[in-house]
Scaffold this active site. Sequence first.
Site, short mmCIF file in Angstrom:
data_model
loop_
_atom_site.label_atom_id
_atom_site.label_comp_id
_atom_site.label_asym_id
_atom_site.label_seq_id
_atom_site.Cartn_x
_atom_site.Cartn_y
_atom_site.Cartn_z
N SER A 8 0.83 -1.20 0.00
CA SER A 8 0.00 0.00 0.00
C SER A 8 0.87 1.25 0.00
CB SER A 8 -0.87 -0.05 1.26
OG SER A 8 -2.04 0.67 1.09
N TYR A 31 -8.44 5.11 5.78
CA TYR A 31 -7.85 4.50 6.97
C TYR A 31 -7.81 5.45 8.17
CZ TYR A 31 -6.57 1.21 3.34
OH TYR A 31 -6.62 0.34 2.28
N ARG A 70 -7.25 3.60 -0.92
CA ARG A 70 -6.69 4.90 -0.53
C ARG A 70 -6.77 5.93 -1.67
NH1 ARG A 70 -2.43 5.09 3.15
NH2 ARG A 70 -2.00 2.93 2.60
N PRO A 89 -8.07 -0.36 -5.83
CA PRO A 89 -7.60 0.83 -5.10
C PRO A 89 -8.59 1.23 -4.01
CG PRO A 89 -8.55 1.47 -7.20
CD PRO A 89 -8.60 -0.03 -7.16
N CYS A 133 -4.14 9.90 26.58
CA CYS A 133 -3.17 9.79 27.66
C CYS A 133 -1.91 9.08 27.20
CB CYS A 133 -3.79 9.03 28.81
SG CYS A 133 -5.29 9.81 29.36
N GLU A 134 -1.32 9.55 26.12
CA GLU A 134 -0.08 8.94 25.63
C GLU A 134 0.77 10.05 25.03
OE1 GLU A 134 0.34 5.41 23.72
OE2 GLU A 134 -1.54 4.56 24.42
N ARG A 165 -2.65 6.43 12.22
CA ARG A 165 -1.58 6.20 11.24
C ARG A 165 -0.23 6.81 11.64
NH1 ARG A 165 -1.48 7.50 6.59
NH2 ARG A 165 -0.75 5.56 5.65
N1 LLP Z 1 -6.66 -5.13 -1.87
C1 LLP Z 1 -6.22 -5.85 -0.82
C2 LLP Z 1 -6.26 -7.30 -0.88
C3 LLP Z 1 -5.73 -5.18 0.30
O1 LLP Z 1 -5.30 -5.90 1.34
C4 LLP Z 1 -5.70 -3.77 0.34
C5 LLP Z 1 -5.20 -3.05 1.50
C6 LLP Z 1 -6.20 -3.07 -0.77
C7 LLP Z 1 -6.65 -3.79 -1.86
C8 LLP Z 1 -6.25 -1.57 -0.83
O2 LLP Z 1 -5.03 -0.96 -0.70
P1 LLP Z 1 -4.94 0.63 -0.97
O3 LLP Z 1 -5.27 0.87 -2.40
O4 LLP Z 1 -5.94 1.30 -0.09
O5 LLP Z 1 -3.55 0.97 -0.63
N2 LLP Z 1 -4.03 0.65 7.11
C9 LLP Z 1 -2.95 0.92 6.18
C10 LLP Z 1 -3.23 0.35 4.83
C11 LLP Z 1 -3.44 -1.13 4.90
C12 LLP Z 1 -3.90 -1.66 3.60
C13 LLP Z 1 -4.36 -3.07 3.75
N3 LLP Z 1 -4.79 -3.64 2.55
C14 LLP Z 1 -2.72 2.42 6.12
O6 LLP Z 1 -3.39 3.16 6.83
O7 LLP Z 1 -1.85 2.89 5.40
#
Ligand code: LLP
Length: 462
Positions: free
Chosen positions: A228, A417, A311, A309, A387-388, A356
């Site tokens: 990602s 996210y 994000r 996609p 509290c951190e 994040r």
């Molecule tokens: N497809 C699968 C199988 C995934 O596991 C993910 C993200 C996506 C698509 C979408 O990825 P994106 O296009 O959003 O990058 N919490 C982390 C991101 C974890 C992503 C997990 N999987 C953050 O806040 O950066």
Amino acid sequence: MTTLDLLDSPWPNGAARDDAGEMLLAGVPVTRLANEYGTPAYLIDETCFRENARSFVAEFTEAFIAIGSQADVYYASKALLTKAIARWAHEEELHLDTASGGELAVALAGGMPAAHIALHGNNKSDDEIAAALEVGVGRIVVDSLPEIERVAQAAAACGVVAPVMLRLTTGVHAGWHEFISTAHEDQKFGLSITSAPGEAYSPAMTALLRILELPSLRLVGLHSHIGSQIANTAGFVEAARAVLRIRADLVRRTGFLCEEIDLGGGYGIAYLPDETPLTPGEIAPTLAQAIAAACVELDTPVPHVSIEPGRAIVGPAGITLYTVGTIKPVTVSGADGETFTRRYVSVDGGMSDNIRPALYGAKYHAELANRVSTATPVLARVVGKHCESGDIIIDEIWLPGDVCAGDLLAVAATGAYGRSMASNYNLLLRPPVIAVRDGDARVLLRRETVADLLALDEGVGQ
Ligand code: LLP
């Protein structure tokens, strides 16, 4: 009215400032939003979400038609999902990727057709598998050998044939943080395409052969997600080539040709003013051409391609609006032994609405939103109210020296996210998600209340 400097900025397209210097989103002044809905609040520029979605669909469709194929864009709903967002996604011709029964239920409730939904997960529950089969999702992305058997049995018990994709581990290591890089070998997702020494088949090939043996499964494709917040196309191209090689290998061994490959999500966005992410118009042709070339080399037809996609569609469309509270100057000594003052600017949220920075060291950009100021900038640290001491939203930023309690601070690019990873730490109430469009605002997810917290709590017992 002036638009914010959009070309090199992480603000949504609909962000602007009026003549008095107040920030507007989609024509709605932030003070009005703060008065009506309170802070902290996640604001989503609906038009920006839709434009991002449209751009992925248009560019991928065009690039893949050009190589004699087709492409589908699955919105990765883990980035942010509400019923209305599922509806927007459907209206913009996106399909949708879910990774839990909860995401599946909300996607369906928003009107996303089951046939356009994928179910992911490295540890799906029996209930999640049953729910996916019952509603007839378009694909279940199987992630392990035991899961292949479980999905096959569940499908046989329901009297259906389950459409499955197999998640592959291609060995391509991409992504800006270890926790969100997913296709290197030593992690929990997928099955490796590399054979262990002395083994005739790789784990992935073993799984594919098993899927083909099971009459209640229909193999619809091969899946890869490499990570990602990825800033260039090299990893995607490398992963695509690896997926196409195993697809060709399967044809050689069994005569079976997988119709589709899914290359996952992971496209990076701008969080800071000087970041310039790739656009769908740059990504799509590069991928399409690489896939076409690899298929010629491997002597296989070009597959149908999908991507996921999350994000890149919702991240840039969202901002978080906070109210500034306590401000504290702290004298610190720098590396050179000199002392300087850091202005701690506390806001009314923090790591519960944006984990994040604490989890990944992610960096964000913020601006004073209710006004502009010509006061000399000061070096500030934007912190939350938890509290951190690690409850930091922006470690270092220059803010106007007259920033004061009651000001509104907007943090850019929080659409992905943020709310989806929010918690109730310190029993803070998770903020609302407000959509703004054409001068109007509406609540997609309401703010939690103390009543919500108390309602979950079963009481003190005897
Ligand atoms: N497809 C699968 C199988 C995934 O596991 C993910 C993200 C996506 C698509 C979408 O990825 P994106 O296009 O959003 O990058 N919490 C982390 C991101 C974890 C992503 C997990 N999987 C953050 O806040 O950066």
